[in-house]
Structures are given as structure tokens and as C-alpha cells.
Design an enzyme around this catalytic site. Structure first.
Site, PDB file in Angstrom:
ATOM      1  N   ILE A   7     -14.888 -16.390 -20.003  1.00 18.11           N
ATOM      2  CA  ILE A   7     -15.827 -16.811 -18.964  1.00 18.11           C
ATOM      3  C   ILE A   7     -15.412 -16.202 -17.631  1.00 18.11           C
ATOM      4  O   ILE A   7     -14.312 -16.471 -17.138  1.00 18.11           O
ATOM      5  CB  ILE A   7     -15.855 -18.349 -18.822  1.00 18.11           C
ATOM      6  N   THR A  32     -11.704 -16.497 -15.696  1.00 18.86           N
ATOM      7  CA  THR A  32     -11.197 -15.514 -14.742  1.00 18.86           C
ATOM      8  C   THR A  32     -11.372 -16.012 -13.313  1.00 18.86           C
ATOM      9  O   THR A  32     -12.233 -16.832 -13.014  1.00 18.86           O
ATOM     10  CB  THR A  32     -11.909 -14.153 -14.867  1.00 18.86           C
ATOM     11  N   LYS A  38      -3.994 -19.811  -7.567  1.00 22.78           N
ATOM     12  CA  LYS A  38      -4.428 -20.903  -6.690  1.00 22.78           C
ATOM     13  C   LYS A  38      -4.941 -22.099  -7.482  1.00 22.78           C
ATOM     14  O   LYS A  38      -5.002 -23.213  -6.971  1.00 22.78           O
ATOM     15  CB  LYS A  38      -5.539 -20.412  -5.753  1.00 22.78           C
ATOM     16  N   ASP A  51     -11.668  -9.292 -10.908  1.00 16.90           N
ATOM     17  CA  ASP A  51     -12.681  -9.167  -9.865  1.00 16.90           C
ATOM     18  C   ASP A  51     -13.761  -8.273 -10.446  1.00 16.90           C
ATOM     19  O   ASP A  51     -13.503  -7.100 -10.749  1.00 16.90           O
ATOM     20  CB  ASP A  51     -12.059  -8.549  -8.606  1.00 16.90           C
ATOM     21  N   ASN A  78     -20.547 -15.210 -15.902  1.00 17.69           N
ATOM     22  CA  ASN A  78     -20.948 -16.228 -14.936  1.00 17.69           C
ATOM     23  C   ASN A  78     -20.657 -15.844 -13.491  1.00 17.69           C
ATOM     24  O   ASN A  78     -21.333 -16.320 -12.577  1.00 17.69           O
ATOM     25  CB  ASN A  78     -20.229 -17.550 -15.262  1.00 17.69           C
ATOM     26  N   TYR A 143     -31.016 -12.065  -3.648  1.00 22.58           N
ATOM     27  CA  TYR A 143     -30.432 -12.821  -4.758  1.00 22.58           C
ATOM     28  C   TYR A 143     -31.381 -12.814  -5.958  1.00 22.58           C
ATOM     29  O   TYR A 143     -30.966 -12.547  -7.095  1.00 22.58           O
ATOM     30  CB  TYR A 143     -30.146 -14.256  -4.314  1.00 22.58           C
ATOM     31  N   LYS A 147     -30.627 -11.127  -9.877  1.00 25.10           N
ATOM     32  CA  LYS A 147     -30.721 -11.893 -11.117  1.00 25.10           C
ATOM     33  C   LYS A 147     -31.863 -11.400 -12.001  1.00 25.10           C
ATOM     34  O   LYS A 147     -31.757 -11.394 -13.236  1.00 25.10           O
ATOM     35  CB  LYS A 147     -30.883 -13.381 -10.794  1.00 25.10           C
ATOM     36  N   THR A 178     -22.917 -27.670  -6.923  1.00 25.17           N
ATOM     37  CA  THR A 178     -21.669 -26.913  -6.918  1.00 25.17           C
ATOM     38  C   THR A 178     -21.371 -26.480  -5.489  1.00 25.17           C
ATOM     39  O   THR A 178     -22.113 -26.783  -4.561  1.00 25.17           O
ATOM     40  CB  THR A 178     -21.777 -25.657  -7.814  1.00 25.17           C
TER      41      THR A 178
END
Length: 268
Positions: A7, A32, A38, A51, A78, A143, A147, A178
Site C-alpha cells: 500500500i 510506504t 516518524k 516517494d 493510494n 485534482y 484522478k 482524514t
């Protein structure tokens, strides 16, 4: 044997929800993050550095997963970035970055896993797109475009890879609660901009929609169902009824009528 799931963008938001849910269900999950150290105490599954805008990190991540587990059964593409602003006032570099992250990045991850999936004669690639990709939304046009590009490319890619026993699927979420708004690039609301009032109001509406969005676990459960479906569909939509229904309305309403509906929704 437990399926190995890879993922991207799994340190927060929808990616983290999917990873935690599948981990708890017994899948072998590799997520990832650009800075996995962190999150090592907050994530129950393995995080590897990646990345999506840096192809070398993609190659290294896939090699690390294969060294550990010898297979990749499912890729969930994702990782992504939000971007808002009047198209006229959005810096070209930010537009390019959005496409690098939301479109070219997923394609490069797919290229990295396909040789192994061909070798296995099996695999399932799930691209997380967006309901926004089905329509040009005001002040989210870039955006939407990133997509939409991934949605359409997946349709073609799916036909090309079917001969190798590989499945490919789009999953388009609506608004989920989120932290995407915090990481989104916002073109600044300029005092002397002709878009100042309309863009400022629309930005507030967009952020309110995210704050009131559905629980990301809904997406996680949907992803598991899709993984366990023998013959998955090309397109899935996950989210509030009205958001999914907006796609149906676009198909059946005259273009100008649909445009008026969207403008009313955003008080434009």
C-alpha cells in the site's frame, strides 16, 4: 497462505486505515511513507521508504518487499496529493507536482510490480482515484484531472494485463474524514484576485465536506471485499450516497443542467 499487500501512502488517512484493517485481518501488509521512521510506533504493519515521485525509491521498496516475502499479491496505489485553486492562478510547478504524485507516480509503481505479477501469473492492482475524477469541480479542476487520467488509464491497462492473469481496478472514494486538507496544496486566496470571494467560499465548503466525511474504515472494508472478489469490476465508488449519485446524474442530465447543479452546490 496470507496475501501480501503493498500500500503506497500508508502512514495516514485512507492508506493507514486500509493497512491497519488488513493487518488485523491477517494479511501481510507493507505500507510506504516518505519518512517511515516518524510513524514506527504508530503503525502496526511494516513501513518502507518510498516517494512516488522518485523512481529509485519505488524500485528499492519493491526489491525490499520481494526480499522479505518473495511475492506481491495486491498493490493498493493510494499515495496522492490534494490541490485546490483557480486554475488560472495555480502555479504550473504545483500542477506538475500534482500529476507527478497522482498520475505518473502510480504508473511507475505499477511498472515496478508488473514483472513479479507476470512471473506469478497473478496479482491485483487497485488504484485509489476519486469521485472528483468523474467531474470537473470548481477550484479542484487539477485534482479532478489527475484522478480522471488515472481512471481512464486503468481501463486500458486492465485490458493489456489481463492476459497475464493480473486484475486491475479503480476505487473512487468520496469525502472521508482524514487529514488530506492539511497536506493539500492551496493556491492562496489573493486580495486582488477576481476569484477571491468565490474561491474563498468554495474552499471553506470543501474543507467542511472532508471534516464531515465518512469513517475511513468504510474504505478499508471495501478494499478487503474487492481483494477477495474473484472477478472484480473495473470501477467501484465508495462514499456517501449523494456523492455516488452525482456520477449517475452527470450521465443522465444535460451538461448545462448538471453544471448549474454543481454551481448551486458550491454557491457560485
Amino acid at each position: 497462505m496470507a496475501k501480501v499487500v503493498f500500500i503506497t501512502g500508508a502512514s495516514s488517512g485512507i492508506g493507514k486505515a486500509i493497512g491497519c484493517y488488513l493487518h488485523n485481518k491477517g494479511y501481510v501488509v507493507y505500507g510506504t511513507s516518505r519518512s517511515p521512521e516518524k510513524y514506527k510506533d504508530a503503525i502496526p504493519f511494516t513501513l518502507v521508504p518510498l516517494d512516488v515521485t522518485q523512481p529509485d525509491t519505488i524500485t528499492a521498496a519493491v526489491a525490499q518487499i520481494l526480499a522479505n516475502s518473495a511475492t506481491i499479491d495486491v498493490l493498493v496505489n493510494n499515495a496522492g496529493v490534494g490541490i485546490t485553486g483557480p486554475i488560472e492562478e495555480t502555479p504550473t510547478d504545483e500542477i506538475r507536482n500534482a500529476f507527478e504524485t497522482n498520475f505518473y507516480g502510480p504508473l511507475n509503481v505499477i511498472k515496478a510490480v508488473l514483472p513479479q505479477m507476470r512471473k506469478q501469473r497473478s496479482g491485483h492492482i487497485i488504484n485509489i482515484t476519486s469521485i472528483a475524477g468523474y467531474m470537473g469541480l470548481p477550484y479542484r479542476g487539477i485534482y479532478s484531472a489527475t484522478k480522471a487520467a488515472l481512471e481512464i488509464t486503468t481501463e486500458a491497462y486492465r485490458m493489456e494485463t489481463k492476459q497475464f492473469g493480473i486484475q486491475m481496478t479503480n476505487v473512487a472514494p468520496g469525502d472521508f474524514a482524514t487529514n488530506i486538507a492539511a497536506g493539500r496544496y492551496h493556491a492562496p486566496v489573493l486580495e486582488d484576485s477576481p476569484y477571491k470571494n468565490a474561491y474563498g467560499a468554495t474552499l471553506e465548503t470543501m474543507n467542511a465536506h472532508v471534516d464531515a466525511g465518512n469513517d475511513p474504515d468504510e474504505m478499508a472494508k471495501a478494499i478487503e471485499r474487492i481483494i477477495e472478489t474473484k472477478h472484480p469490476r473495473i470501477h467501484y465508488k465508495v462514499g456517501a450516497f449523494i456523492q455516488k449519485f452525482s456520477i449517475v446524474l452527470k450521465r443522465v442530465l444535460p451538461g448545462k443542467t448538471y453544471e448549474k447543479m454543481l454551481m448551486k452546490h458550491y454557491d457560485l
